[in-house]
Scaffold this motif. Structure first.
Motif, PDB file in Angstrom:
ATOM      1  N   ALA A   1      -7.443  -3.994   3.928  1.00  0.00           N
ATOM      2  CA  ALA A   1      -6.031  -3.974   3.519  1.00  0.00           C
ATOM      3  C   ALA A   1      -5.884  -3.345   2.135  1.00  0.00           C
ATOM      4  O   ALA A   1      -4.971  -2.550   1.904  1.00  0.00           O
ATOM      5  CB  ALA A   1      -5.456  -5.390   3.517  1.00  0.00           C
ATOM      6  N   ARG A   2      -6.780  -3.678   1.218  1.00  0.00           N
ATOM      7  CA  ARG A   2      -6.729  -3.081  -0.127  1.00  0.00           C
ATOM      8  C   ARG A   2      -6.861  -1.562  -0.056  1.00  0.00           C
ATOM      9  O   ARG A   2      -6.118  -0.828  -0.705  1.00  0.00           O
ATOM     10  CB  ARG A   2      -7.830  -3.655  -1.026  1.00  0.00           C
ATOM     11  N   LYS A   3      -7.796  -1.096   0.760  1.00  0.00           N
ATOM     12  CA  LYS A   3      -7.997   0.348   0.908  1.00  0.00           C
ATOM     13  C   LYS A   3      -6.763   0.998   1.535  1.00  0.00           C
ATOM     14  O   LYS A   3      -6.340   2.073   1.118  1.00  0.00           O
ATOM     15  CB  LYS A   3      -9.238   0.630   1.746  1.00  0.00           C
ATOM     16  N   SER A   4      -6.201   0.341   2.534  1.00  0.00           N
ATOM     17  CA  SER A   4      -5.020   0.865   3.217  1.00  0.00           C
ATOM     18  C   SER A   4      -3.830   0.983   2.266  1.00  0.00           C
ATOM     19  O   SER A   4      -3.141   2.006   2.237  1.00  0.00           O
ATOM     20  CB  SER A   4      -4.660  -0.058   4.391  1.00  0.00           C
ATOM     21  N   VAL A   5      -3.597  -0.056   1.472  1.00  0.00           N
ATOM     22  CA  VAL A   5      -2.487  -0.038   0.521  1.00  0.00           C
ATOM     23  C   VAL A   5      -2.724   1.029  -0.552  1.00  0.00           C
ATOM     24  O   VAL A   5      -1.795   1.739  -0.939  1.00  0.00           O
ATOM     25  CB  VAL A   5      -2.259  -1.438  -0.098  1.00  0.00           C
TER      26      VAL A   5
END
Length: 165
Positions: A120-124
């Motif tokens: 999720a961190r990478k996606s955001v």
């Protein structure tokens, strides 16, 4: 070293701090009422829908990831907001979203949860980089889905959308 969570988090907040954003995306789900009850209602509805779904485990993982993305995005947008009311709304949305994510993620193994949160961190971070290039239209669909997941009237449709992915 460049894939460590600290470096990614710094990158995300660096990108966020360089971007102007409209406070129109501040979706506070509680209109002055007790947000704890709203969060409990949302959590119960989502857990019930997950348990009824034949892809329960996979859907739970997708929901946890989406709530993690929402929480990260709200947190970043709260740092960008220049309007005090919008900033407050983002922070409230972030806290409620984190609370719901934490409860929904409880059945998952901690390693799996950390893996989901890292994704999720990478996606955001990717969304925010795209937002820098293309404006806030890149985060609009995510924020609409985040809002739908926090609205008892829209949860089933939002979960249906996530289960199709």
């Amino acid at each position: 070293m460049s894939d460590s969570p600290g470096v990614i988090l710094l990158l995300v907040f660096g990108v966020i701090s360089a971007l102007p954003i409209s406070p129109r995306f501040a979706y506070a789900q509680s209109a002055g009422g007790d947000s704890t009850w709203a969060a409990l209602d949302v959590t119960a509805a989502i857990n019930s829908a997950i348990e009824e779904n034949k892809e329960g485990i996979e859907l739970r993982e997708r929901v946890v990831r989406r709530f993690s993305e929402c929480s990260l995005m709200y947190g970043g947008l709260s740092k960008l907001a220049s309007n005090a009311e919008a900033k407050k709304n983002y922070v409230q949305a972030q806290l409620a979203t984190m609370e719901i994510e934490s409860t929904i993620a409880r059945p998952l193994q901690s390693e799996k949860r950390l893996e989901i949160e890292e994704a999720a961190r990478k996606s955001v971070a990717m969304m925010l980089r795209a937002m820098n290039a293309q404006g806030d239209k890149e985060v609009g669909p995510l924020l609409r889905n985040c809002k739908a997941l926090n609205d008892l009237k829209e949860i089933k449709n939002a979960l249906r959308e996530l289960s199709l992915r």
